[in-house]
Design a protein around this motif. Structure first.
Motif, short mmCIF file in Angstrom:
data_model
loop_
_atom_site.label_atom_id
_atom_site.label_comp_id
_atom_site.label_asym_id
_atom_site.label_seq_id
_atom_site.Cartn_x
_atom_site.Cartn_y
_atom_site.Cartn_z
N GLU A 52 0.84 -1.20 0.00
CA GLU A 52 0.00 0.00 0.00
C GLU A 52 0.88 1.26 0.00
O GLU A 52 0.58 2.23 -0.70
N VAL A 53 1.97 1.21 0.76
CA VAL A 53 2.91 2.34 0.78
C VAL A 53 3.51 2.53 -0.61
O VAL A 53 3.56 3.64 -1.14
N GLY A 54 3.92 1.42 -1.24
CA GLY A 54 4.51 1.47 -2.58
C GLY A 54 3.57 2.07 -3.61
O GLY A 54 3.96 2.91 -4.41
N SER A 55 2.31 1.64 -3.57
CA SER A 55 1.36 2.13 -4.58
C SER A 55 1.11 3.63 -4.41
O SER A 55 0.98 4.36 -5.39
N LEU A 56 1.07 4.11 -3.16
CA LEU A 56 0.87 5.54 -2.94
C LEU A 56 2.07 6.36 -3.39
O LEU A 56 1.91 7.43 -3.96
N ILE B 239 11.31 2.77 14.21
CA ILE B 239 10.45 2.68 13.02
C ILE B 239 10.71 1.35 12.33
O ILE B 239 11.83 0.82 12.39
N SER B 240 9.68 0.81 11.68
CA SER B 240 9.85 -0.46 10.98
C SER B 240 10.54 -0.22 9.63
O SER B 240 9.96 0.44 8.76
N PRO B 241 11.76 -0.74 9.44
CA PRO B 241 12.46 -0.51 8.15
C PRO B 241 11.69 -1.08 6.97
O PRO B 241 11.82 -0.58 5.85
N GLU B 242 10.87 -2.10 7.22
CA GLU B 242 10.09 -2.73 6.15
C GLU B 242 9.22 -1.71 5.41
O GLU B 242 9.04 -1.78 4.20
N MET B 243 8.70 -0.75 6.17
CA MET B 243 7.82 0.26 5.57
C MET B 243 8.61 1.27 4.73
O MET B 243 8.04 1.98 3.91
N LEU B 244 9.93 1.36 4.98
CA LEU B 244 10.74 2.30 4.22
C LEU B 244 11.26 1.68 2.91
O LEU B 244 11.71 2.40 2.03
N GLU B 245 11.20 0.36 2.82
CA GLU B 245 11.76 -0.31 1.63
C GLU B 245 11.13 0.12 0.31
O GLU B 245 11.85 0.38 -0.65
N PRO B 246 9.77 0.22 0.22
CA PRO B 246 9.20 0.66 -1.07
C PRO B 246 9.71 2.03 -1.49
O PRO B 246 10.02 2.25 -2.66
N GLY B 247 9.83 2.95 -0.52
CA GLY B 247 10.31 4.29 -0.83
C GLY B 247 11.76 4.27 -1.26
O GLY B 247 12.17 5.01 -2.16
N GLN B 248 12.54 3.39 -0.65
CA GLN B 248 13.95 3.30 -0.99
C GLN B 248 14.14 2.77 -2.41
O GLN B 248 15.00 3.24 -3.15
N ARG B 249 13.31 1.82 -2.78
CA ARG B 249 13.37 1.26 -4.15
C ARG B 249 13.06 2.35 -5.18
O ARG B 249 13.62 2.36 -6.26
N LEU B 250 12.16 3.26 -4.81
CA LEU B 250 11.73 4.32 -5.74
C LEU B 250 12.56 5.59 -5.58
O LEU B 250 12.27 6.60 -6.21
N ARG B 251 13.59 5.55 -4.72
CA ARG B 251 14.47 6.69 -4.46
C ARG B 251 13.67 7.91 -3.98
O ARG B 251 13.86 9.04 -4.44
N VAL B 252 12.76 7.66 -3.07
CA VAL B 252 11.90 8.73 -2.53
C VAL B 252 12.60 9.36 -1.32
O VAL B 252 13.14 8.64 -0.48
#
Lengths: 325, 220
Positions: B119-123, B146-159
């Motif tokens: 859901e984080v990734g899609s947003l 903070i849970s690093p798992e939630m940061l992974e989608p943003g990291q993949r997208l260089r956010v």
């Protein structure tokens, strides 16, 4: 290419056939379904066969020797047939067509219709899944679609050809027998009293273009295709000036019974949509298919109240009787 | 420093127009369930009892992840939502909606999303701005994890990840929100890199809180 389209008698199949009919790179076109398309398609070689008649399907596919299979013979519960018939016809047609095509050795691409119902709406599952999310269907229609995808992917892998599974949002169109559209067009419509979550729609024209694009580009893997934006059930009913009836727990059983009596049965996947919403991340479609759907979900929600009619649920049953007469 | 009390003028709408939109169904709901009409209504109502001061910058467009501190209650999240809405006009998407009706669907109306990486990734792919709260702490000067798992989608997208310190109080009704400089993940998106990014974001929030709320002699 020699293209075999299953489910060509439906609104989606006939649109795909008309689009492919205009293409110079399509050498031959065959359509397989229990009924012929409403409008004639110039180059279409129509094969009127029930998917449950496995032998006839095998013979027809072998005779045509397709290089591309567009499998749209997916039967939505309470759309053209009863829930049980829908599951049986979908499974039998998929096994027969893909099995026969794989044996030929001429196949170079496969495109199958699927739906975002494959993701299910189990508690804790993401609301807007992308293609990387593992499917976990929670309704018979979702399970039926996932089975089609799995069979198509396995066939594609065996033969070594790209296989695309187009996961469409709930399809609607002026001639499309959608149980959701039929329900929303009633004067009073049951909605959830506990939640009013969004859902997305897709027009059959956009779905047909997506099928042709996937075929042309030899897309491999699943792709979500949904109309932009979203609406909630309550919002859609306000657009159509319908009366929302808030339902809780056991009241739903009564609502389904009454709705079916009034000619609009509520299959499990439509009930799930009303209670839990149905959206997906369709951002990949624009890049892999080359274009995004033209019609947005709010525009479609508004339009479905202006269409002359939505095909009734017993449409399929009437055809064999008429033919028999 | 920008002190905000009123909703953005361009977005202000009369109650009558709001009611007409609701009655005709011609309002917007996005695929994650957010309804900007409800957020603006909340913003309008809250201006009578809630004052939010904002310092620092947010990207005017494009995806971003805000990592902020939190104590008990919803004060910090509400202040952050209103601060972002009133200063940039953007709709903040805090993580934390439960998947239980009717609370979850109601929270989604105000932009809250479920804690799920997909859901984080899609947003983020849709260019939205997400708020991730650190775990709750009793003391205002401490930050949680903070849970690093939630940061992974943003990291993949260089956010970019933007640390934010939120302080003030529900009793006084006055909140201060400070946004720090954006942090970018280093190297490939791996669980280790996400953990390192989470640590840097947490340290950024702690440093801003230390500046804003110097420790008193009795709390050392």
């Amino acid at each position: 290419m020699r293209v075999l389209i299953t489910g060509v008698g439906g609104a989606l199949g006939s649109r795909v056939a008309r689009l492919l009919d205009r293409r110079p790179d399509v050498e031959a076109l065959a359509g397989l379904d229990i009924v012929a398309p409403g409008r004639s398609v110039r180059r279409l070689d129509m094969l009127v066969i029930d998917p449950l008649d496995r032998r006839a399907v095998l013979a027809a596919v072998t005779h045509f020797a397709p290089t591309a299979v567009v499998h749209l013979g997916i039967y939505e519960p309470d759309a053209r047939s009863t829930p049980r018939e829908a599951v049986e016809r979908t499974a039998a047609g998929t096994v027969a067509v893909l099995g026969a095509a794989a044996e030929l050795g001429t196949l170079d691409r496969i495109v199958v219709r699927s739906g975002i119902e494959v993701y299910g709406r189990r508690r804790g599952s993401p609301m807007t899944p992308d293609e990387s999310v593992r499917p976990d269907p929670t309704t018979p229609f979702g399970r039926s679609l996932l089975r089609v995808e799995q069979l198509a992917m396995a066939t594609g892998a065996d033969v070594g050809v790209p296989t695309s599974a187009l996961r469409f949002g709930p399809l609607v169109g002026p001639e499309f027998p959608s149980p959701l559209a039929r329900l929303l067009r009633m004067r009073a419509v049951p909605v959830s009293a506990m939640a009013d979550l969004p859902f997305q729609l897709l027009h059959t024209d956009d779905a047909a273009r997506a099928v042709v694009d996937a075929l042309e580009r030899r897309v491999d893997g699943p792709v979500n295709v949904v109309g932009a934006g979203a609406v909630t059930a309550f919002q859609a009913l306000r657009m159509g000036r319908r009366i929302p009836l808030r339902m809780l727990g056991p009241q739903w059983s009564l609502a389904r019974l009454v709705s079916a009596r009034l000619g609009s049965p509520v299959p499990d996947h439509v009930l799930e949509l009303l209670q839990r919403g149905r959206t997906a991340d369709g951002s990949r479609a624009a890049s892999v298919l080359g274009r995004a759907p033209l019609r947005s979900t709010p525009d479609l929600a508004r339009a479905l109240f202006t269409w002359h009619e939505v095909q009734p649920a017993d449409w399929l049953k009437l055809v064999p009787e008429e033919e028999a007469a | 420093m920008m002190v905000v009390g009123d909703p953005e003028p361009g977005r202000a709408s009369s109650g009558l127009e709001w009611a007409r939109r609701r009655a005709s169904g011609s309002y917007e709901v996005d695929p994650w369930g957010a309804d900007p009409d409800w957020v603006d209504a909340l913003s309008a109502v809250s201006r009578f009892g809630l004052r939010v001061s904002v310092t620092g910058d947010l990207p005017p467009t494009g995806p971003a992840v805000i990592v902020a501190n939190r104590r008990f209650g919803f004060g910090e999240v509400l202040a952050l939502m209103l601060g972002v809405r009133r200063t940039s006009g953007r709709l903040l998407r805090p993580i934390g909606a439960p998947d239980i009706a009717p609370i979850g669907p109601l929270a989604r109306r105000f932009g809250v999303i479920q804690a799920h990486p997909a859901e984080v990734g899609s947003l983020l792919r849709a260019g939205e701005i997400i708020a991730m709260a650190l775990t709750r702490q009793w003391r205002a000067t401490r930050v949680g994890t903070i849970s690093p798992e939630m940061l992974e989608p943003g990291q993949r997208l260089r956010v970019p990840v933007i640390p934010a310190a939120v302080y003030g109080g529900e009793i006084t009704g006055s909140w201060k929100v400070s946004f720090g400089p954006a942090i970018l993940g280093r190297g490939r998106a791996t669980p280790l890199a996400a953990a390192e990014l989470a640590d840097r974001a947490r340290a950024g929030v702690q440093a801003m809180l230390d500046d804003a709320l110097p420790p008193k002699w009795w709390s050392r």
